[in-house]
Scaffold this motif. Sequence first.
Motif, PDB file in Angstrom:
ATOM      1  N   GLN A   1      36.740  34.728  38.074  1.00 44.48           N
ATOM      2  CA  GLN A   1      36.886  35.910  37.864  1.00 44.48           C
ATOM      3  C   GLN A   1      38.093  36.553  38.331  1.00 44.48           C
ATOM      4  OE1 GLN A   1      33.240  37.643  39.640  1.00 44.48           O
ATOM      5  NE2 GLN A   1      32.007  37.408  37.872  1.00 44.48           N
ATOM      6  N   HIS A   2      38.510  36.109  39.499  1.00 41.69           N
ATOM      7  CA  HIS A   2      39.906  36.515  39.928  1.00 41.69           C
ATOM      8  C   HIS A   2      41.034  36.124  38.754  1.00 41.69           C
ATOM      9  CE1 HIS A   2      43.339  37.205  42.616  1.00 41.69           C
ATOM     10  NE2 HIS A   2      43.597  35.922  42.363  1.00 41.69           N
TER      11      HIS A   2
ATOM     12  N   LEU B   1      34.142  41.902  48.341  1.00 44.62           N
ATOM     13  CA  LEU B   1      35.250  42.882  48.431  1.00 44.62           C
ATOM     14  C   LEU B   1      36.731  42.318  47.895  1.00 44.62           C
ATOM     15  CD1 LEU B   1      34.403  44.606  51.739  1.00 44.62           C
ATOM     16  CD2 LEU B   1      33.750  45.690  49.593  1.00 44.62           C
ATOM     17  N   SER B   2      37.471  43.155  47.339  1.00 42.63           N
ATOM     18  CA  SER B   2      38.823  42.897  47.155  1.00 42.63           C
ATOM     19  C   SER B   2      39.633  42.693  48.378  1.00 42.63           C
ATOM     20  CB  SER B   2      39.472  43.841  46.036  1.00 42.63           C
ATOM     21  OG  SER B   2      39.808  45.108  46.707  1.00 42.63           O
ATOM     22  N   VAL B   3      40.784  41.922  48.464  1.00 49.20           N
ATOM     23  CA  VAL B   3      41.466  41.720  49.773  1.00 49.20           C
ATOM     24  C   VAL B   3      41.919  43.211  50.042  1.00 49.20           C
ATOM     25  CG1 VAL B   3      43.817  41.074  50.462  1.00 49.20           C
ATOM     26  CG2 VAL B   3      42.399  39.842  48.957  1.00 49.20           C
ATOM     27  N   ASP B   4      42.161  44.073  49.082  1.00 44.88           N
ATOM     28  CA  ASP B   4      42.795  45.627  49.520  1.00 44.88           C
ATOM     29  C   ASP B   4      41.576  46.149  50.339  1.00 44.88           C
ATOM     30  OD1 ASP B   4      45.183  45.162  48.406  1.00 44.88           O
ATOM     31  OD2 ASP B   4      44.988  46.164  46.517  1.00 44.88           O
ATOM     32  N   GLU B   5      40.445  45.931  49.643  1.00 46.12           N
ATOM     33  CA  GLU B   5      39.256  46.822  50.357  1.00 46.12           C
ATOM     34  C   GLU B   5      38.879  46.309  51.738  1.00 46.12           C
ATOM     35  OE1 GLU B   5      36.438  48.091  46.328  1.00 46.12           O
ATOM     36  OE2 GLU B   5      36.532  45.783  47.059  1.00 46.12           O
ATOM     37  N   VAL B   6      38.944  44.894  51.753  1.00 48.97           N
ATOM     38  CA  VAL B   6      38.857  44.437  53.272  1.00 48.97           C
ATOM     39  C   VAL B   6      39.775  44.907  54.087  1.00 48.97           C
ATOM     40  CG1 VAL B   6      38.927  42.372  54.496  1.00 48.97           C
ATOM     41  CG2 VAL B   6      37.846  42.292  52.359  1.00 48.97           C
ATOM     42  N   ASN B   7      40.902  44.871  53.648  1.00 48.42           N
ATOM     43  CA  ASN B   7      42.111  45.424  54.569  1.00 48.42           C
ATOM     44  C   ASN B   7      41.984  47.217  55.157  1.00 48.42           C
ATOM     45  OD1 ASN B   7      43.706  43.238  54.549  1.00 48.42           O
ATOM     46  ND2 ASN B   7      44.907  43.959  52.685  1.00 48.42           N
TER      47      ASN B   7
ATOM     48  N   HIS C   1      30.947  36.807  51.958  1.00 43.88           N
ATOM     49  CA  HIS C   1      31.099  36.245  50.669  1.00 43.88           C
ATOM     50  C   HIS C   1      32.601  36.583  50.247  1.00 43.88           C
ATOM     51  CE1 HIS C   1      27.171  35.872  49.750  1.00 43.88           C
ATOM     52  NE2 HIS C   1      26.875  37.161  49.662  1.00 43.88           N
ATOM     53  N   SER C   2      33.223  37.678  50.754  1.00 41.64           N
ATOM     54  CA  SER C   2      34.766  37.925  50.741  1.00 41.64           C
ATOM     55  C   SER C   2      35.251  36.980  51.335  1.00 41.64           C
ATOM     56  CB  SER C   2      34.876  39.383  51.132  1.00 41.64           C
ATOM     57  OG  SER C   2      34.257  40.592  50.766  1.00 41.64           O
ATOM     58  N   PHE C   3      35.119  36.512  52.783  1.00 39.84           N
ATOM     59  CA  PHE C   3      35.964  35.346  53.342  1.00 39.84           C
ATOM     60  C   PHE C   3      36.216  34.166  52.407  1.00 39.84           C
ATOM     61  CE2 PHE C   3      34.576  31.394  55.381  1.00 39.84           C
ATOM     62  CZ  PHE C   3      35.740  31.149  56.205  1.00 39.84           C
ATOM     63  N   ALA C   4      34.677  34.026  51.725  1.00 37.23           N
ATOM     64  CA  ALA C   4      34.651  32.536  51.131  1.00 37.23           C
ATOM     65  C   ALA C   4      35.531  32.646  49.752  1.00 37.23           C
ATOM     66  CB  ALA C   4      33.167  32.125  50.714  1.00 37.23           C
ATOM     67  N   SER C   5      35.384  33.694  49.064  1.00 32.92           N
ATOM     68  CA  SER C   5      36.172  33.820  47.670  1.00 32.92           C
ATOM     69  C   SER C   5      37.646  33.883  48.067  1.00 32.92           C
ATOM     70  CB  SER C   5      35.683  34.946  46.948  1.00 32.92           C
ATOM     71  OG  SER C   5      35.917  36.293  47.775  1.00 32.92           O
ATOM     72  N   HIS C   6      37.924  34.510  48.952  1.00 32.95           N
ATOM     73  CA  HIS C   6      39.425  34.761  49.139  1.00 32.95           C
ATOM     74  C   HIS C   6      40.000  33.380  49.838  1.00 32.95           C
ATOM     75  CE1 HIS C   6      38.651  39.308  49.861  1.00 32.95           C
ATOM     76  NE2 HIS C   6      38.588  39.078  48.925  1.00 32.95           N
TER      77      HIS C   6
END
Length: 300
Positions: free
Chosen positions: A283-284, A111-117, A246-251
């Motif tokens: 990708q980011h 997920l993107s940071v905004d989606e997680v928020n 996955h989101s934790f790791a990538s962020h």
Amino acid sequence: MSQAADAVAAWLAELAEQRRLSPHTISNYRRDLDKLLSAAGEMPLAELHGQQIRRFIGQMHAQGLGGRSLARTLSAWRGFFAWLGRHGAVPANPCEGVRSPKSPKLLPKALSVDEVNRLLEPFADDDPLLAARDTAMFELFYSSGLRLAELAALDRDALDSILHEGEVRVLGKRSKARIVPVGRMAQRALAAWAEVRDQLAGADEVALFVGQRGRRISHRVIEDRLAKRAVQLGLPRHVHPHMLRHSFASHVLQSSGDLRAVQEMLGHASIASTQVYTHLDFQHLARTYDAAHPRAKRKP
């Protein structure tokens, strides 16, 4: 029960008791070995050879199984035959030298940071107890990159280190323990859950997270609650617990660039497992470049 089925049962029991593999892993191995017994039919396992194993794998591939699934299946078969060989039940391992078909390497979906928020914002639920529990679970997933089984297995006594030390000790794959930091927002959500947990939990229940019957929450309930929350918030994809990992790791990697630290927090035995997140990081960077650079009109 046939002699081959007896051998399968004995091997799986040994894996569960001596190597302490999770019930989920044992169940996967059982399904994979059921495929082997079905493919072999009446032929004794000791008479199988490499060409037949290749044919079995080829048949399953033709039926639609992908390369990753076949690689896992072949790994289970290889381990089983190695065990049979150590017990003198087969003359050689017919899986040695057999490779599964290659499949495209898929990047983990994050997920993107905004989606997680959005996902972790205070959420109105019909039952405030369930809302408090769910928020605590999902905050902890994202804060610490836990696996589903690791989170579900936490006991109530983990709260002390979470709330006072800002860390949680979990047992990962192969019962390997690690200590992972817990962020401020997750601590806050867990403190709120701790205040109301006893209203939902059974009197003698030690689990940190419990279901509506007051017992340790099941993996399926966690998955369903997260997916439901994502749908209600209008997120444009199916969200599951591993996606938060996955989101934790990538962020974290995007912010720190410290691949080794991410490896340790995820509990990966090999850094090769963690390196996939460097592709997510690129990708980011590529999206940022395309959006910001005045001469970034590149082809997709």
